[in-house]
Design a protein around this motif. Structure first.
Motif, PDB file in Angstrom:
ATOM      1  N   THR A  28     -17.587 -10.921   5.611  1.00 25.64           N
ATOM      2  CA  THR A  28     -17.924  -9.706   5.447  1.00 25.64           C
ATOM      3  C   THR A  28     -17.186  -9.236   3.935  1.00 25.64           C
ATOM      4  O   THR A  28     -15.880  -9.964   3.958  1.00 25.64           O
ATOM      5  N   ALA A  29     -17.442  -8.293   2.966  1.00 24.13           N
ATOM      6  CA  ALA A  29     -16.960  -8.089   1.999  1.00 24.13           C
ATOM      7  C   ALA A  29     -15.620  -7.318   2.588  1.00 24.13           C
ATOM      8  O   ALA A  29     -14.484  -7.620   1.763  1.00 24.13           O
ATOM      9  N   PRO A  45     -11.827 -19.733   3.255  1.00 18.66           N
ATOM     10  CA  PRO A  45     -13.319 -19.852   3.081  1.00 18.66           C
ATOM     11  C   PRO A  45     -13.988 -18.704   3.256  1.00 18.66           C
ATOM     12  O   PRO A  45     -13.774 -17.699   4.084  1.00 18.66           O
ATOM     13  N   VAL A  46     -15.151 -18.457   2.533  1.00 24.46           N
ATOM     14  CA  VAL A  46     -16.032 -17.261   2.728  1.00 24.46           C
ATOM     15  C   VAL A  46     -17.530 -17.585   2.647  1.00 24.46           C
ATOM     16  O   VAL A  46     -17.813 -18.414   1.996  1.00 24.46           O
ATOM     17  N   ARG A  47     -18.115 -16.967   3.848  1.00 26.43           N
ATOM     18  CA  ARG A  47     -19.648 -17.250   3.825  1.00 26.43           C
ATOM     19  C   ARG A  47     -20.124 -15.493   3.867  1.00 26.43           C
ATOM     20  O   ARG A  47     -19.954 -15.101   5.001  1.00 26.43           O
ATOM     21  N   LEU A  48     -20.718 -14.964   2.932  1.00 25.88           N
ATOM     22  CA  LEU A  48     -21.270 -13.768   3.037  1.00 25.88           C
ATOM     23  C   LEU A  48     -22.806 -13.697   2.480  1.00 25.88           C
ATOM     24  O   LEU A  48     -23.352 -14.658   2.180  1.00 25.88           O
ATOM     25  N   ARG A  49     -23.472 -12.491   3.251  1.00 25.51           N
ATOM     26  CA  ARG A  49     -24.734 -12.526   2.867  1.00 25.51           C
ATOM     27  C   ARG A  49     -24.887 -10.975   2.405  1.00 25.51           C
ATOM     28  O   ARG A  49     -24.310  -9.851   3.083  1.00 25.51           O
ATOM     29  N   GLY A  70     -18.177  -4.031  -1.292  1.00 28.46           N
ATOM     30  CA  GLY A  70     -18.610  -4.730  -2.369  1.00 28.46           C
ATOM     31  C   GLY A  70     -17.516  -5.810  -2.808  1.00 28.46           C
ATOM     32  O   GLY A  70     -16.315  -5.452  -2.296  1.00 28.46           O
ATOM     33  N   ILE A  71     -17.996  -6.919  -3.487  1.00 28.14           N
ATOM     34  CA  ILE A  71     -16.856  -8.066  -3.859  1.00 28.14           C
ATOM     35  C   ILE A  71     -17.406  -8.595  -5.067  1.00 28.14           C
ATOM     36  O   ILE A  71     -18.788  -8.771  -5.418  1.00 28.14           O
ATOM     37  N   CYS A  72     -16.378  -9.019  -5.981  1.00 28.67           N
ATOM     38  CA  CYS A  72     -16.907  -9.790  -7.175  1.00 28.67           C
ATOM     39  C   CYS A  72     -16.788 -11.013  -6.951  1.00 28.67           C
ATOM     40  O   CYS A  72     -15.865 -11.730  -6.112  1.00 28.67           O
ATOM     41  N   VAL A  91     -28.505 -12.367  -1.440  1.00 26.54           N
ATOM     42  CA  VAL A  91     -28.098 -13.677  -1.468  1.00 26.54           C
ATOM     43  C   VAL A  91     -27.184 -14.172  -0.363  1.00 26.54           C
ATOM     44  O   VAL A  91     -26.707 -13.290   0.261  1.00 26.54           O
ATOM     45  N   GLU A  92     -27.249 -15.367  -0.155  1.00 28.10           N
ATOM     46  CA  GLU A  92     -26.190 -16.162   0.990  1.00 28.10           C
ATOM     47  C   GLU A  92     -25.206 -16.821  -0.024  1.00 28.10           C
ATOM     48  O   GLU A  92     -25.797 -17.837  -0.817  1.00 28.10           O
ATOM     49  N   LEU A  93     -23.881 -16.333   0.275  1.00 24.32           N
ATOM     50  CA  LEU A  93     -23.013 -17.409  -0.697  1.00 24.32           C
ATOM     51  C   LEU A  93     -21.666 -17.801   0.158  1.00 24.32           C
ATOM     52  O   LEU A  93     -21.395 -17.649   1.095  1.00 24.32           O
TER      53      LEU A  93
END
Length: 166
Positions: A28-29, A45-49, A70-72, A91-93
């Motif tokens: 999560t952000a 590690p980050v995995r966001l949607r 929110g996140i940059c 998006v999924e990042l």
């Protein structure tokens, strides 16, 4: 089996979930934003949607917002800037945390790329009402905001190190 060997195995079994939790990606952000400057610098590690709220014209920076904030996202992506990475894209990042100026960011490790997959479209998150003075607070950084005022003049300038304009 000796009691000391049994104790070592039991201790390792008890600590294994903690090691796995430390390696688990942030999802999560808010989890990313909640890191200290030093923690963010360790490339967790980050995995966001989330929903793209602003893709900068330079193609390297964009902002994503999920239900927690929110996140940059900054850095080179797996695929070059594409027209489908636009406001409202879902998006999924995957990337890692980095120490931003005020708040942590999602970035990539050296010699690695941020993975960004556009999976659809989503409605934009509701903007948070803010005053001009509040925009300097970290709470309002990287999130969609709404400000009121009277526009008396507009100037167009190059965006952060590029020849492109807004």
């Amino acid at each position: 089996m000796t009691s000391s060997a049994f104790l070592r195995i039991a201790l390792l079994a008890a600590l294994a979930p903690m090691a796995n939790a430390a390696d688990a990606p942030l999802t999560t952000a808010a989890a990313v934003r909640g890191l200290t400057h030093q923690e963010a610098a360790t490339a967790k590690p980050v995995r966001l949607r989330g929903t793209v709220t602003y893709p900068a014209p330079n193609g390297v920076i964009f902002f994503v917002q999920d239900e927690t904030g929110g996140i940059c996202v900054r850095g080179q992506r797996e695929k070059p800037a594409r027209p489908d990475l636009k406001v409202g894209a879902l998006v999924e990042l995957e990337g890692v945390t980095g120490a931003g100026r005020a708040l942590p960011v999602v970035t990539s490790r050296k010699k690695d790329l941020i993975r960004v997959n556009v999976v659809g479209e989503a409605p934009l998150p509701e903007p948070i009402p803010a005053t001009i003075a509040q925009l300097a607070l970290a709470r309002f950084e990287d999130v969609r905001v709404e400000v009121g005022g009277v526009v008396r003049a507009v100037e167009v300038e190059p965006f952060a190190g590029t020849a492109e304009t807004l």
